[in-house]
Design a protein around this motif. Sequence first.
Motif, short mmCIF file in Angstrom:
data_model
loop_
_atom_site.label_atom_id
_atom_site.label_comp_id
_atom_site.label_asym_id
_atom_site.label_seq_id
_atom_site.Cartn_x
_atom_site.Cartn_y
_atom_site.Cartn_z
N VAL A 91 0.84 -1.19 0.00
CA VAL A 91 0.00 0.00 0.00
C VAL A 91 0.87 1.24 0.00
CG1 VAL A 91 -1.77 1.31 1.23
CG2 VAL A 91 -1.84 -1.19 1.25
N ASP A 92 0.58 2.17 -0.90
CA ASP A 92 1.15 3.52 -0.84
C ASP A 92 0.12 4.43 -0.19
OD1 ASP A 92 3.27 2.46 -2.20
OD2 ASP A 92 3.10 3.77 -3.95
N LEU A 93 0.48 5.02 0.94
CA LEU A 93 -0.43 5.89 1.68
C LEU A 93 0.28 7.22 1.94
CD1 LEU A 93 -3.23 5.89 3.26
CD2 LEU A 93 -1.82 5.52 5.29
N ASP A 94 -0.17 8.25 1.26
CA ASP A 94 0.43 9.59 1.40
C ASP A 94 1.94 9.55 1.23
OD1 ASP A 94 -2.09 10.59 1.84
OD2 ASP A 94 -1.95 10.52 4.02
N GLY A 95 2.39 8.76 0.25
CA GLY A 95 3.80 8.71 -0.07
C GLY A 95 4.63 7.76 0.77
N VAL A 96 4.00 7.02 1.68
CA VAL A 96 4.69 6.03 2.50
C VAL A 96 4.28 4.64 2.04
CG1 VAL A 96 5.04 5.15 4.84
CG2 VAL A 96 4.80 7.61 4.45
N ARG A 97 5.25 3.76 1.90
CA ARG A 97 4.96 2.41 1.37
C ARG A 97 4.93 1.40 2.50
NH1 ARG A 97 7.59 1.45 -4.14
NH2 ARG A 97 5.64 2.47 -4.76
N ILE A 98 3.80 0.68 2.60
CA ILE A 98 3.52 -0.26 3.68
C ILE A 98 3.26 -1.64 3.08
CG2 ILE A 98 1.98 -0.79 5.62
CD1 ILE A 98 1.21 2.31 5.41
N LEU A 99 3.85 -2.68 3.65
CA LEU A 99 3.62 -4.05 3.22
C LEU A 99 2.97 -4.81 4.37
CD1 LEU A 99 3.99 -6.38 1.17
CD2 LEU A 99 6.29 -6.72 2.13
N THR A 100 1.78 -5.37 4.12
CA THR A 100 1.04 -6.07 5.17
C THR A 100 1.30 -7.57 5.12
OG1 THR A 100 -0.97 -6.41 3.85
CG2 THR A 100 -0.78 -4.32 5.04
N VAL A 144 6.78 -2.65 7.43
CA VAL A 144 6.19 -3.99 7.33
C VAL A 144 5.22 -4.12 8.50
CG1 VAL A 144 6.61 -6.46 7.33
CG2 VAL A 144 8.26 -4.92 6.25
N LEU A 145 3.95 -4.30 8.18
CA LEU A 145 2.88 -4.31 9.19
C LEU A 145 2.37 -5.74 9.38
CD1 LEU A 145 0.97 -2.62 11.01
CD2 LEU A 145 -0.55 -2.41 9.02
N PHE A 197 9.45 -2.52 11.28
CA PHE A 197 8.45 -3.56 11.50
C PHE A 197 7.52 -3.12 12.62
CE2 PHE A 197 11.97 -5.60 9.47
CZ PHE A 197 11.43 -6.61 8.69
N ILE A 198 6.21 -3.17 12.35
CA ILE A 198 5.19 -2.84 13.35
C ILE A 198 4.34 -4.08 13.55
CG2 ILE A 198 3.17 -1.43 13.85
CD1 ILE A 198 4.50 0.88 12.46
N THR A 199 4.21 -4.52 14.80
CA THR A 199 3.51 -5.77 15.10
C THR A 199 2.55 -5.60 16.26
OG1 THR A 199 4.95 -6.71 16.82
CG2 THR A 199 5.71 -6.90 14.55
N SER A 200 1.62 -6.55 16.36
CA SER A 200 0.80 -6.63 17.56
C SER A 200 1.65 -7.15 18.72
CB SER A 200 -0.39 -7.55 17.30
OG SER A 200 0.02 -8.78 16.73
N LEU A 201 1.21 -6.88 19.94
CA LEU A 201 2.01 -7.11 21.14
C LEU A 201 2.49 -8.57 21.25
CD1 LEU A 201 3.00 -5.57 23.68
CD2 LEU A 201 0.99 -6.48 24.87
#
Length: 392
Positions: free
Chosen positions: A124-133, A168-169, A195-199
């Motif tokens: 996903v490109d969101l406001d110029g930031v690229r995120i991979l789920t 990376v989400l 990397f952003i993750t759930s707890l």
Amino acid sequence: MTSTIGRAAGPWARAATSLTAAGLSTVDTVTAGLARGGLPSARALGARKDEIARRTSGSPHLRDGVFHNHQPIEPAVDADLGVLTDMIRHPGRPHHAIPVLTPQLDDERADLSATWLGHASVLVDLDGVRILTDPVFSRRCSPSQRVGPARMHRPPLAVGALPSIDVVLISHDHYDHLDMATVVELARRQPAARFITSLGVSAHLVAWGIDPNRIQEADWWGTCAVTVGSTDLTFTCCPARHFSGRALVRNTTQWASWSVHGPEHRLFFSGDTGFCEQFDEVGARLGPFDLTLIAVGAYDPVWPDVHVNPEEAVRVHRMLTRDRGRDAVMIPIHWGTFNLARHPWAEPITRLLPSAAAESATVVVPPPGGTIDLRTRTGTGTHNPAWWEASA
């Protein structure tokens, strides 16, 4: 949903049987038992229970060492032998090859676009930031590439062919959402990616050698702030109705959906979830969203509370987008790549589209590798919106 013990044969089944009989309770012992049983990839089970507990012990959502859903799950989610036999006899596979596009991506980011890479993996490109789920590029979603559910189409891109990624989400730690080989290679090839993750899921990443300084995690309603260049994004860990676990020990890490707020746009990513009324609260607190990525596949009457069916997915989308109507777009995920339930391959979409039309919801179904520019509603794969019919 993660693989169940009875779904695989050979070393996995033999090892799992002996482990169950022994009444084991720690990831360490499970890992040793699987290795003795002939499963070579025991490292993929992830962090030890005590390593996870150091990160989760303060959570208000933790009781007796495990996480719980606000709405209980009934009945139990384990598939019995009859269900597994049905899946073998009537696999949810297409009758013809699935078309896979090769995305033409570079480091120039869009305001709002999405490229479906299969299952729950979306760029996903969101406001110029690229995120991979939830990146899963391996052939199987399993601790071993010898057994377990295999892909029904190739990945549209290899990890090494991905453009520069900022975040990376990760929603939770099931094998079809957290793949060791993929995230380790991503960490190596994308040194600037966070990397952003759930707890608790961070413990797995650290166990696999990823630098803790690159990882942020949050519990339900907690946030992670990210700045890329001059753009600030807020990632909010939102409730989901599911479960977690990579071995016989379950629910020691949190499962979640995610909200992502940029300066101009808002994204919702469901991860894995059953239907729950909390999505109305998510919509009220964090919406309305411009784009929702919602799971629509792998539902079954045996586990009705952990995976939404297509009609429920539309209800969730409407909760999250509220008065946006057709200005908001839903892209269905978690279907078409792995056979994880008994429904026919295309059924998630054949049920989804009429339900969306009845609710005046805009749904776009890209093929694997298809890119949709949400500002213009154009992109690769949009020329044939019914592409899936030929495969079904």
